[in-house]
Design a protein around this motif. Structure first.
Motif, PDB file in Angstrom:
ATOM      1  N   GLU A 175      23.915  24.291  18.916  1.00 26.88           N
ATOM      2  CA  GLU A 175      23.453  23.070  18.254  1.00 26.88           C
ATOM      3  C   GLU A 175      24.622  22.173  17.863  1.00 26.88           C
ATOM      4  O   GLU A 175      24.541  20.952  17.952  1.00 26.88           O
ATOM      5  CB  GLU A 175      22.631  23.427  17.007  1.00 26.88           C
ATOM      6  N   LEU A 176      25.719  22.782  17.438  1.00 24.22           N
ATOM      7  CA  LEU A 176      26.871  21.998  16.994  1.00 24.22           C
ATOM      8  C   LEU A 176      27.699  21.487  18.164  1.00 24.22           C
ATOM      9  O   LEU A 176      28.092  20.312  18.200  1.00 24.22           O
ATOM     10  CB  LEU A 176      27.750  22.828  16.060  1.00 24.22           C
ATOM     11  N   PHE A 177      28.001  22.361  19.128  1.00 22.83           N
ATOM     12  CA  PHE A 177      28.980  22.027  20.166  1.00 22.83           C
ATOM     13  C   PHE A 177      28.376  21.810  21.546  1.00 22.83           C
ATOM     14  O   PHE A 177      29.080  21.372  22.456  1.00 22.83           O
ATOM     15  CB  PHE A 177      30.048  23.120  20.240  1.00 22.83           C
ATOM     16  N   GLY A 178      27.090  22.130  21.713  1.00 18.50           N
ATOM     17  CA  GLY A 178      26.451  21.946  23.010  1.00 18.50           C
ATOM     18  C   GLY A 178      26.682  23.134  23.939  1.00 18.50           C
ATOM     19  O   GLY A 178      27.402  24.090  23.610  1.00 18.50           O
ATOM     20  N   HIS A 179      26.080  23.074  25.130  1.00 19.49           N
ATOM     21  CA  HIS A 179      26.268  24.155  26.097  1.00 19.49           C
ATOM     22  C   HIS A 179      26.123  23.619  27.515  1.00 19.49           C
ATOM     23  O   HIS A 179      25.520  22.566  27.749  1.00 19.49           O
ATOM     24  CB  HIS A 179      25.263  25.296  25.860  1.00 19.49           C
ATOM     25  N   GLU A 180      26.687  24.371  28.467  1.00 19.92           N
ATOM     26  CA  GLU A 180      26.551  24.061  29.879  1.00 19.92           C
ATOM     27  C   GLU A 180      25.341  24.787  30.449  1.00 19.92           C
ATOM     28  O   GLU A 180      24.862  25.764  29.871  1.00 19.92           O
ATOM     29  CB  GLU A 180      27.812  24.497  30.634  1.00 19.92           C
ATOM     30  N   ARG A 200      22.505  21.229  31.023  1.00 17.84           N
ATOM     31  CA  ARG A 200      23.571  20.966  30.061  1.00 17.84           C
ATOM     32  C   ARG A 200      22.999  20.220  28.867  1.00 17.84           C
ATOM     33  O   ARG A 200      22.137  19.356  29.026  1.00 17.84           O
ATOM     34  CB  ARG A 200      24.676  20.126  30.709  1.00 17.84           C
ATOM     35  N   ARG A 201      23.481  20.541  27.671  1.00 19.12           N
ATOM     36  CA  ARG A 201      22.963  19.910  26.451  1.00 19.12           C
ATOM     37  C   ARG A 201      24.106  19.535  25.528  1.00 19.12           C
ATOM     38  O   ARG A 201      25.007  20.321  25.284  1.00 19.12           O
ATOM     39  CB  ARG A 201      22.015  20.864  25.711  1.00 19.12           C
ATOM     40  N   GLU A 202      24.061  18.289  25.030  1.00 22.48           N
ATOM     41  CA  GLU A 202      25.060  17.834  24.072  1.00 22.48           C
ATOM     42  C   GLU A 202      24.738  18.399  22.692  1.00 22.48           C
ATOM     43  O   GLU A 202      23.574  18.494  22.300  1.00 22.48           O
ATOM     44  CB  GLU A 202      25.082  16.303  23.982  1.00 22.48           C
ATOM     45  N   GLY A 203      25.771  18.760  21.947  1.00 22.72           N
ATOM     46  CA  GLY A 203      25.602  19.220  20.587  1.00 22.72           C
ATOM     47  C   GLY A 203      25.724  18.073  19.595  1.00 22.72           C
ATOM     48  O   GLY A 203      25.927  16.910  19.966  1.00 22.72           O
ATOM     49  N   CYS A 204      25.617  18.407  18.315  1.00 22.58           N
ATOM     50  CA  CYS A 204      25.651  17.382  17.267  1.00 22.58           C
ATOM     51  C   CYS A 204      26.964  16.614  17.244  1.00 22.58           C
ATOM     52  O   CYS A 204      26.974  15.397  17.008  1.00 22.58           O
ATOM     53  CB  CYS A 204      25.416  18.041  15.907  1.00 22.58           C
ATOM     54  N   PHE A 205      28.081  17.310  17.486  1.00 24.30           N
ATOM     55  CA  PHE A 205      29.367  16.621  17.455  1.00 24.30           C
ATOM     56  C   PHE A 205      29.455  15.559  18.546  1.00 24.30           C
ATOM     57  O   PHE A 205      29.953  14.449  18.309  1.00 24.30           O
ATOM     58  CB  PHE A 205      30.509  17.620  17.587  1.00 24.30           C
ATOM     59  N   ARG A 229      38.659  18.482  18.760  1.00 27.06           N
ATOM     60  CA  ARG A 229      38.201  18.778  20.109  1.00 27.06           C
ATOM     61  C   ARG A 229      37.119  19.858  20.017  1.00 27.06           C
ATOM     62  O   ARG A 229      37.154  20.709  19.132  1.00 27.06           O
ATOM     63  CB  ARG A 229      39.346  19.281  21.004  1.00 27.06           C
ATOM     64  N   ILE A 230      36.150  19.803  20.931  1.00 26.29           N
ATOM     65  CA  ILE A 230      35.095  20.807  20.971  1.00 26.29           C
ATOM     66  C   ILE A 230      35.043  21.443  22.352  1.00 26.29           C
ATOM     67  O   ILE A 230      35.506  20.858  23.349  1.00 26.29           O
ATOM     68  CB  ILE A 230      33.706  20.195  20.647  1.00 26.29           C
ATOM     69  N   LEU A 231      34.484  22.622  22.407  1.00 20.36           N
ATOM     70  CA  LEU A 231      34.286  23.319  23.670  1.00 20.36           C
ATOM     71  C   LEU A 231      32.827  23.729  23.747  1.00 20.36           C
ATOM     72  O   LEU A 231      32.348  24.532  22.942  1.00 20.36           O
ATOM     73  CB  LEU A 231      35.190  24.549  23.757  1.00 20.36           C
ATOM     74  N   ALA A 250      31.620  26.250  28.928  1.00 11.08           N
ATOM     75  CA  ALA A 250      32.517  25.275  29.552  1.00 11.08           C
ATOM     76  C   ALA A 250      33.929  25.830  29.618  1.00 11.08           C
ATOM     77  O   ALA A 250      34.307  26.740  28.869  1.00 11.08           O
ATOM     78  CB  ALA A 250      32.507  23.970  28.776  1.00 11.08           C
ATOM     79  N   SER A 251      34.729  25.271  30.527  1.00 13.61           N
ATOM     80  CA  SER A 251      36.122  25.696  30.675  1.00 13.61           C
ATOM     81  C   SER A 251      37.097  24.644  30.166  1.00 13.61           C
ATOM     82  O   SER A 251      38.292  24.926  30.046  1.00 13.61           O
ATOM     83  CB  SER A 251      36.432  25.999  32.151  1.00 13.61           C
TER      84      SER A 251
END
Length: 326
Positions: A69-74, A84-89, A121-123, A127-128
Motif C-alpha cells: 500500500e505504501l510503496f506499490g508492487h510490480e 503493477r500498482r502504485e503505492g501511496c508515496f 527513494r522507494i522500491l 522491483a529491481s
C-alpha cells in the motif's frame, strides 16, 4: 479549524507556521479531534496545495499489505499481483501524505519508512530499481508519542526524523468555550446539505451540549448537530431535538432561582456548587462553563471552605452530581 479558545488558537498558529515549509509534521490528539482536517489544512495552505494529497490509515491495512500500500508492487510480486500498482508515496509525489495511526505500524515497517524518508527513494515490491520521490509526510496518532516510544510502538529514530513540527489537538471537553462557534458552523453546513433554515440554537440546547462528556470529540458533535438539524421542526434548535444519548439526565434541571436581596457571594457560591454538580464534579468542565480559570475556581472553593472526599463535594446538598430543588 473552528474556535477561539487558547488551545485551538495555539494549534491554528502551528498549522499556519507549518504550512510555510515542507517539513514533516506529527499531529496528535484523541479520536475525533480533527487530525486529518489539520493535515489537510496544512497541505491546502502550503506551496504543494495544487499537488496530490493522499491519506492512509495504517491501523486499517493488514500487516501483509501495508508495504504494498505504501510503496506499490510490480506484476507477479506476490500471489494475486496481476498488474503493477502504485503505492501511496507514488500517488502523493510532489504533494503530501498523511500516515494516520502510525503507531499501529509494526516496527520493521517503520524502519523501511525511515529509510524512505532519509533517502527520498522507494522500491516497489518485486522491483529491481528504486524510484525518486518528493513527498511531505504528516504522521498522526491518537496515542501519546512519548508513551508509544516507551511501549515500543514507535521507533525513536523515526520519531526524531518526523518531529520537526508537533501539533497537539485538544479534546472538545477542554475547549467548551468553542461550542457555540462549532455548532453555528455545523448548522450552516447542514442547512445547505439538508435544505433547512435553522437560524440558531436555544439556551437549553447549548446547556445540554455543554454538559455532555464528548468522548467522540468534534466528530461526535458534528454528528449530533446533523441529527438535530434534520429533526428540528422550527428555526431554533432546542434540547428536545438532540439525540437522547446526548442529553444528560440532569440537563433539564440546570437552573436555579436567585431571590432579590441575596448577597452576591451567596449567589456566586450557589452558582459554583450547582455548576460543579452539573459538570459531574469535573472542575475542568465547570471552570469552562463558568468562564473562569481552573485556578480561580480552586481559589473560590477554598474561600467557601469546600472540602472534597474522593472527588465529590462533601457536606453539600448537590454532591455526587445531584441537583437540589430550585
Amino acid at each position: 479549524m473552528v474556535g477561539q479558545s487558547l488551545a485551538i488558537r495555539r494549534a491554528i498558529r502551528l498549522i499556519e507556521e507549518a504550512a510555510l515549509t515542507s517539513a514533516p509534521v506529527i499531529i496528535t490528539g484523541e479520536s475525533g479531534t480533527g487530525k486529518e482536517r489539520a493535515a489537510r489544512a496544512i497541505h491546502d495552505r502550503s506551496p504543494r496545495q495544487n499537488r496530490p494529497y493522499v491519506a492512509i490509515n495504517c491501523a486499517a491495512v493488514p500487516e501483509s499489505l501495508i508495504e504494498s500500500e505504501l510503496f506499490g508492487h510490480e506484476r507477479g510480486a506476490f500471489t494475486g499481483a496481476d498488474r503493477r500498482r502504485e503505492g501511496c508515496f507514488e500517488r502523493a509525489d510532489g504533494g503530501s501524505l498523511l500516515l494516520d495511526e502510525i503507531t499501529e505500524m509494526r516496527p520493521e515497517m517503520q524502519a523501511k519508512l525511515l529509510r524512505v524518508l532519509e533517502e527520498k527513494r522507494i522500491l516497489r515490491l518485486g522491483a529491481s530499481k528504486d524510484l525518486p520521490i518528493d513527498v511531505r509526510v504528516f504522521a498522526a496518532s491518537n496515542r501519546s508519542v512519548r508513551q508509544a516510544i516507551r511501549e515500543g510502538r514507535l521507533r525513536e529514530d523515526l520519531y526524531y526524523r518526523l518531529n520537526v513540527y508537533t501539533i497537539e489537538l485538544p479534546p472538545l471537553r477542554d475547549r467548551l468555550e468553542d461550542l457555540p462557534l462549532l455548532v453555528e458552523h455545523f448548522i450552516q453546513e447542514f442547512n445547505r446539505e439538508h435544505k433547512k433554515r435553522i437560524q440558531g440554537i436555544g439556551q437549553d440546547c447549548l446547556d445540554a451540549l455543554r454538559a455532555h462528556a464528548w468522548p467522540g470529540n468534534v466528530r461526535e458533535l458534528r454528528n449530533v448537530v446533523q441529527r438535530a438539524v434534520i429533526r428540528c421542526p422550527s428555526s431554533i434548535l432546542s434540547a428536545r431535538d438532540l439525540p437522547m444519548e446526548s442529553v444528560p439526565s440532569h440537563a433539564a434541571e440546570a437552573h436555579f432561582i436567585v431571590r432579590v436581596g441575596s448577597a452576591m457571594w451567596e449567589v456566586e457560591r450557589e452558582l459554583i456548587f450547582r455548576t460543579l454538580a452539573f459538570a459531574g464534579g469535573n472542575k475542568a468542565r465547570a471552570s469552562n462553563l463558568l468562564g473562569m480559570s481552573r485556578r480561580n475556581l480552586y481559589n473560590r472553593l477554598q474561600r467557601y471552605e469546600v472540602h472534597e472526599t474522593n472527588g465529590h463535594l462533601n457536606g453539600h446538598p448537590y454532591r455526587n452530581g445531584r441537583n437540589g430543588s430550585s
